[in-house]
Design an enzyme around this catalytic site. Structure first.
Site, PDB file in Angstrom:
ATOM      1  N   HIS A  20      -3.145   2.354  -5.602  1.00  0.00           N
ATOM      2  CA  HIS A  20      -2.943   3.780  -5.348  1.00  0.00           C
ATOM      3  C   HIS A  20      -2.515   4.428  -6.659  1.00  0.00           C
ATOM      4  O   HIS A  20      -1.496   4.022  -7.212  1.00  0.00           O
ATOM      5  CB  HIS A  20      -1.834   3.929  -4.292  1.00  0.00           C
ATOM      6  CG  HIS A  20      -1.618   5.325  -3.836  1.00  0.00           C
ATOM      7  ND1 HIS A  20      -2.514   5.954  -3.019  1.00  0.00           N
ATOM      8  CD2 HIS A  20      -0.620   6.221  -4.071  1.00  0.00           C
ATOM      9  CE1 HIS A  20      -2.056   7.180  -2.756  1.00  0.00           C
ATOM     10  NE2 HIS A  20      -0.914   7.355  -3.382  1.00  0.00           N
ATOM     11  N   GLY A  28      -5.864  14.067  -5.308  1.00  0.00           N
ATOM     12  CA  GLY A  28      -5.451  12.673  -5.239  1.00  0.00           C
ATOM     13  C   GLY A  28      -4.209  12.513  -4.381  1.00  0.00           C
ATOM     14  O   GLY A  28      -3.294  13.339  -4.433  1.00  0.00           O
ATOM     15  N   SER A  29      -4.169  11.462  -3.570  1.00  0.00           N
ATOM     16  CA  SER A  29      -3.002  11.109  -2.762  1.00  0.00           C
ATOM     17  C   SER A  29      -2.624  12.273  -1.829  1.00  0.00           C
ATOM     18  O   SER A  29      -3.424  12.644  -0.973  1.00  0.00           O
ATOM     19  CB  SER A  29      -1.856  10.705  -3.701  1.00  0.00           C
ATOM     20  OG  SER A  29      -0.803  10.123  -2.986  1.00  0.00           O
ATOM     21  N   SER A  30      -1.458  12.884  -1.994  1.00  0.00           N
ATOM     22  CA  SER A  30      -1.117  14.034  -1.149  1.00  0.00           C
ATOM     23  C   SER A  30      -2.170  15.139  -1.298  1.00  0.00           C
ATOM     24  O   SER A  30      -2.506  15.830  -0.325  1.00  0.00           O
ATOM     25  CB  SER A  30       0.273  14.562  -1.517  1.00  0.00           C
ATOM     26  OG  SER A  30       0.646  15.618  -0.678  1.00  0.00           O
TER      27      SER A  30
END
Ligand SMILES: *[C@@H]1O[C@H](CO)[C@@H](O)[C@H](O)[C@H]1NC(C)=O
Ligand SMILES: *[C@@H]1O[C@H](CO)[C@@H](O)[C@H](O)[C@H]1NC(C)=O
Ligand SMILES: *[C@@H]1O[C@H](CO)[C@@H](O)[C@H](O)[C@H]1NC(C)=O
Length: 292
Positions: A276, A138-140
């Site tokens: 997000h 997720g994300s990074s």
């Protein structure tokens, strides 16, 4: 009598609770990145198990991601009998390095190389099935999932990533650089340009590549929704298929989510009204991987 009773009551609960997240301090390989490897082997581990690499977001760690109720891969591992590997970032703020030349290169020594070494170690040490290696994040961790797909396509069979950016979008002057143009959605390329960028991370590679499932929320203010379009362009370009979906299903896998397929190797799932990060959808990601 007394002894056997005591043993029984001591050992039974102990066995049932045996599986824990454990650090592997020396997973080998020559990467200079000091990323940590953590592994979870469920009690009901299957023979020649599948392997899922679960990559955390910024401000997280292997240990906290493992406990995060929005990231139910421990539960998947318990019910599916597969291994999960939880890499932990060595960088300040615990974002993954998705910007340096080293990490954006096959065997470049950066964080991507370290995670590839963890995969190789797990295949050997735990007899994991090398044809069933999957990556999620997720994300990074989603950015790193894209980077791994480009730098180590030979190791990975499928990727399911949540709220990331295309491989090479955060490119910068060094390790772990933030990129405002990319996060803001103004760094855009054509499919052909993104393909060149991804292919340059492993020059000359001509083998199979992981199939890509890409999730993003329409209300993401951290990594602009345009990044979803850029990821779709990148992987449809790499697979040489059209940027127009071959099928699109509204309210799939849930209300307000639209699932679009671009042939068998690229799927996009766009979550209207979701910010997000998009929560991990264990069932849909497992289905993409062919698990359990
Ligand atoms: C490894 O996975 C492949 C692909 O799913 C499968 O065909 C093969 O039988 C598996 N090998 C073992 C030893 O389980
Ligand atoms: C694919 O790459 C391998 C290894 O570099 C090379 O030996 C082979 O000739 C290449 N095959 C094609 C069809 O380009
Ligand atoms: C999980 O996915 C399978 C296969 O895609 C589907 O048949 C099943 O209904 C799903 N279960 C849930 C709880 O969504």
């Amino acid at each position: 009598m007394l002894v056997s009773k005591a043993l029984t009551s001591f050992f039974l609960p102990c066995t049932a609770l045996a599986a824990t997240l454990t650090q592997v301090s020396n997973y080998g390989g020559s990467a200079t990145s000091k990323a940590q490897m953590w592994v979870y082997k469920p009690d009901n581990l299957k023979a020649n198990p599948a392997l899922v690499v679960v990559i955390h977001s910024c401000q997280s760690t292997a240990q906290s991601y493992f406990k995060n109720s929005l990231i139910p891969w421990k539960q998947g591992s318990d019910s599916g009998g597969y291994i999960t590997i939880w890499p932990s970032s060595p960088n300040s703020g615990t974002c993954w390095d998705v910007s340096s030349k080293a990490t954006l290169s096959h065997n470049g020594g950066g964080d991507s190389n370290a995670i590839a070494n963890m995969i190789t170690y797990a295949i050997t040490e735990y007899s994991a099935n090398a044809s069933r290696v999957y990556v999620t994040g997720g994300s990074s961790g989603a950015m790193m999932s894209n980077v791994l797909a480009a730098t180590y396509p030979e190791l990975i069979n499928a990727v399911s990533l949540y709220s990331g950016v295309a491989a090479g979008c955060f490119v910068g002057a060094g390790v772990d650089q933030w990129n405002n143009a990319c996060s803001g959605g103004t760094l855009t390329h054509t499919a052909a340009e993104w393909t060149t960028i991804a292919e340059a991370m492993y020059p000359g590679y001509n083998g199979t590549r992981p199939k890509m499932q890409i999730w993003h929320g329409s209300a993401d203010t951290t990594l602009a929704p345009q990044n979803y379009q850029e990821e779709i362009k990148q992987w449809t370009g790499v697979f040489g298929v059209s940027q127009t979906a071959t099928s699109s299903k509204a309210n799939t896998p849930q209300s307000q989510y639209t699932t679009s397929d671009y042939g068998p190797n690229v799927e996009g799932i766009y979550a209207t009204g979701v910010g997000h990060s998009v929560p991990a959808h264990l069932n849909a990601s497992e289905a993409w991987f062919g698990l359990p």
